[in-house]
Write a protein that holds these residues in place. Structure first.
Motif, PDB file in Angstrom:
ATOM      1  N   TYR A 180       1.371  13.840  -2.456  1.00 21.04           N
ATOM      2  CA  TYR A 180       0.810  12.614  -2.242  1.00 21.04           C
ATOM      3  C   TYR A 180      -0.070  12.110  -3.428  1.00 21.04           C
ATOM      4  O   TYR A 180      -0.739  12.458  -3.929  1.00 21.04           O
ATOM      5  N   VAL A 185       0.855  -1.332   0.241  1.00 23.13           N
ATOM      6  CA  VAL A 185      -0.108  -0.037   0.029  1.00 23.13           C
ATOM      7  C   VAL A 185       0.758   1.291  -0.025  1.00 23.13           C
ATOM      8  O   VAL A 185       1.816   1.159   0.394  1.00 23.13           O
ATOM      9  N   TYR A 186       0.178   2.453  -0.606  1.00 22.83           N
ATOM     10  CA  TYR A 186       0.974   3.765  -0.471  1.00 22.83           C
ATOM     11  C   TYR A 186       1.826   3.826   0.637  1.00 22.83           C
ATOM     12  O   TYR A 186       1.233   3.762   1.810  1.00 22.83           O
ATOM     13  N   GLU A 224      -9.995  11.511  -6.135  1.00 24.30           N
ATOM     14  CA  GLU A 224      -9.177  10.939  -4.666  1.00 24.30           C
ATOM     15  C   GLU A 224      -8.072  12.222  -4.202  1.00 24.30           C
ATOM     16  O   GLU A 224      -8.228  12.174  -3.233  1.00 24.30           O
ATOM     17  N   GLY A 231      -8.481  13.806  -0.673  1.00 22.15           N
ATOM     18  CA  GLY A 231      -7.462  14.072   0.324  1.00 22.15           C
ATOM     19  C   GLY A 231      -7.204  15.422   0.847  1.00 22.15           C
ATOM     20  O   GLY A 231      -6.658  15.690   1.826  1.00 22.15           O
ATOM     21  N   THR A 275      -2.469   9.917  -5.515  1.00 21.18           N
ATOM     22  CA  THR A 275      -3.664   9.188  -5.640  1.00 21.18           C
ATOM     23  C   THR A 275      -3.826   8.514  -7.067  1.00 21.18           C
ATOM     24  O   THR A 275      -2.946   8.380  -7.867  1.00 21.18           O
ATOM     25  N   ASN A 276      -5.101   7.719  -7.085  1.00 17.98           N
ATOM     26  CA  ASN A 276      -5.417   7.182  -8.408  1.00 17.98           C
ATOM     27  C   ASN A 276      -6.235   7.912  -9.251  1.00 17.98           C
ATOM     28  O   ASN A 276      -6.323   7.830 -10.337  1.00 17.98           O
ATOM     29  N   THR A 326      -4.326   4.902   0.652  1.00 20.35           N
ATOM     30  CA  THR A 326      -4.891   4.246  -0.549  1.00 20.35           C
ATOM     31  C   THR A 326      -4.128   3.097  -0.978  1.00 20.35           C
ATOM     32  O   THR A 326      -2.705   3.039  -0.524  1.00 20.35           O
ATOM     33  N   THR A 327      -4.513   2.146  -1.404  1.00 20.00           N
ATOM     34  CA  THR A 327      -3.747   1.109  -1.707  1.00 20.00           C
ATOM     35  C   THR A 327      -2.962   1.411  -2.879  1.00 20.00           C
ATOM     36  O   THR A 327      -1.892   1.205  -3.122  1.00 20.00           O
ATOM     37  N   GLY A 383      -2.838   4.117  -4.811  1.00 20.39           N
ATOM     38  CA  GLY A 383      -2.319   5.541  -5.283  1.00 20.39           C
ATOM     39  C   GLY A 383      -0.862   5.565  -5.356  1.00 20.39           C
ATOM     40  O   GLY A 383      -0.042   5.131  -4.895  1.00 20.39           O
ATOM     41  N   HIS A 425      -4.664   9.587   5.327  1.00 22.47           N
ATOM     42  CA  HIS A 425      -5.157   9.208   4.412  1.00 22.47           C
ATOM     43  C   HIS A 425      -4.559   7.917   3.896  1.00 22.47           C
ATOM     44  O   HIS A 425      -3.370   7.801   3.858  1.00 22.47           O
TER      45      HIS A 425
END
Ligand code: PLP
Length: 396
Positions: free
Chosen positions: A103, A75-76, A110, A114, A105-106, A279-280, A282, A277
């Protein structure tokens, strides 16, 4: 009807009754080819995504190299993945001080989510302002700050404590107070139909935000990565946000977004609670490799520098008595007609003649143009001749 077209309508969830429905075989540069053997000049770039064209060889090479190393590993933010690190470093080097923590993200939405959380956490306030006719994405937080009641009503309750500013209305800035966590704004409004800021408006907004301790968030999801002739539109207007949002053109055709800010602000997401925050996917390594390569293409081929000349060529060729106005900022253009009906006819006529264009969510009487920034002069000439011919056919 070919089988995949049939299944597209029966098994892929649709959210409109009128999908474009082109069955894609391949795409290259400014062109999209269908399974029926037709080719289309893409004046939309998947809505401002393919800034360096479809499948730029340099981007493909970077993707291939990363495919041979690793895909997702964790994960991120846990593993050190060189495509992510190199891309973040490159962006920080290009951006002003204070925009040096990325940061990933996808998606754009998102990144908006965030940033909304970051603004609340960093200021301890809850009120978020955005502009009428703003589009920031379709998830519930982003939808809460969308500038259209019509698109929101069916999905209420949404976030409380949001409010609207009128883009370009200096008097409305009085709504920004010491209770406001953040103002989210597109420096050039996209879905509103390419609305540029009046001289001084963004400067006044910046000043008011500084005075009230409100964070200024620029949504450059559509205007970023060279679209306006600068890497980011804020450079054009000389106003630096506290938080910068990116996506779309960022990934060179791969899904990628980011909210970017200072270390001081970003650190607030590390405690109370930890993992502010999560994200898997991102900042997926393949997407970051593609994004970095695409940014290098923008730099190495001086893509943003050539945007102004291409913009002028479009504007000089888009002449027809039925055109009320052409609004433009770099290669983001809106061609305004008298009605939505005429606009829709022109879009259909262009498509029939091999040119893909579109409309705007909050300005349905304007034709939307956002071609790959790498579009050539002869492609622009072809595009404009088709658009003008289509207008003539639709108005005769
Ligand atoms: N913000 C702006 C200005 C956009 O144009 C978009 C998408 O069109 C978004 C946010 C949302 O991005 P995404 O569709 O990647 O969630």
């Amino acid at each position: 009807m070919p089988r995949s077209a049939e299944y597209f309508y029966s098994h892929v969830a649709q959210t409109s009754a009128f999908p474009l429905g082109l069955e894609i075989d391949r795409a290259e540069g400014s062109w999209i080819y269908t399974v029926e053997g037709k080719k289309y000049l893409d004046l939309i770039s998947g809505i401002a995504v393919s800034n360096t064209g479809h499948r730029h060889p340099y981007v493909l090479k970077a993707i291939q190299a990363q495919l041979d190393k690793y895909l997702h590993t964790m994960v991120y933010g846990e593993h050190i993945q060189s495509p992510q690190v190199k891309f973040a470093k490159k962006l920080s080097d290009l951006l002003p001080p204070g925009l040096d923590r990325v940061y990933f993200t996808n998606s754009g939405a998102e990144a908006v989510e965030g940033a909304m959380k970051l603004a609340k956490k960093a200021t301890g306030r809850t009120r978020i302002l955005s502009c009428l006719h703003a589009y920031h994405g379709s998830t519930q937080g982003a939808l809460s700050i969308m500038g259209s009641e019509q698109f929101k009503n069916a999905f209420r309750p949404l976030l409380p404590d949001t409010g609207y500013l009128r883009f370009n209305d200096p008097a409305g800035l009085a709504l920004i107070t010491s209770q406001t966590a953040a103002v989210f704004i597109e420096p050039v409004q996209g879905e509103a139909g390419v609305i540029l800021p009046e001289p001084g408006y963004l400067q006044s907004l910046r000043k008011k935000c500084a005075e009230t301790g409100t964070l200024l968030v620029f949504d450059e999801i559509q205007t970023g990565f060279g679209r306006t002739g600068k890497l980011f539109a804020f450079e054009k207007f000389g106003v630096i946000p506290d938080i910068l949002l990116c996506a779309k053109g960022m990934g060179g055709g791969m899904p990628l977004g980011a909210f970017i800010s200072s270390s001081t602000l970003m650190k607030t997401l590390t405690h109370d609670p930890v993992l502010g925050h999560i994200t898997t996917f991102g900042g997926h390594p393949v997407c970051c490799a593609a994004g970095l390569a695409s940014l290098e293409v923008l730099e190495n081929e001086n893509v943003p520098e050539k945007v102004g000349e291409k913009e002028s060529l479009f504007v000089s060729l888009l002449k027809h008595p039925a055109i009320r106005e052409v609004r433009h900022c770099g290669l983001l253009l809106a061609v305004e007609f008298e009605s939505e009906a005429l606009n829709q006819r022109v879009i259909a006529a262009c498509l029939q003649r091999g040119v893909i264009s579109d409309w705007f969510l909050f300005n349905s009487s304007s034709l939307r143009l956002a071609p790959p920034l790498t579009i050539s002069e002869s492609e622009i000439r072809f595009a404009c001749s088709v658009i003008v011919e289509s207008i003539s056919i639709c108005t005769n």
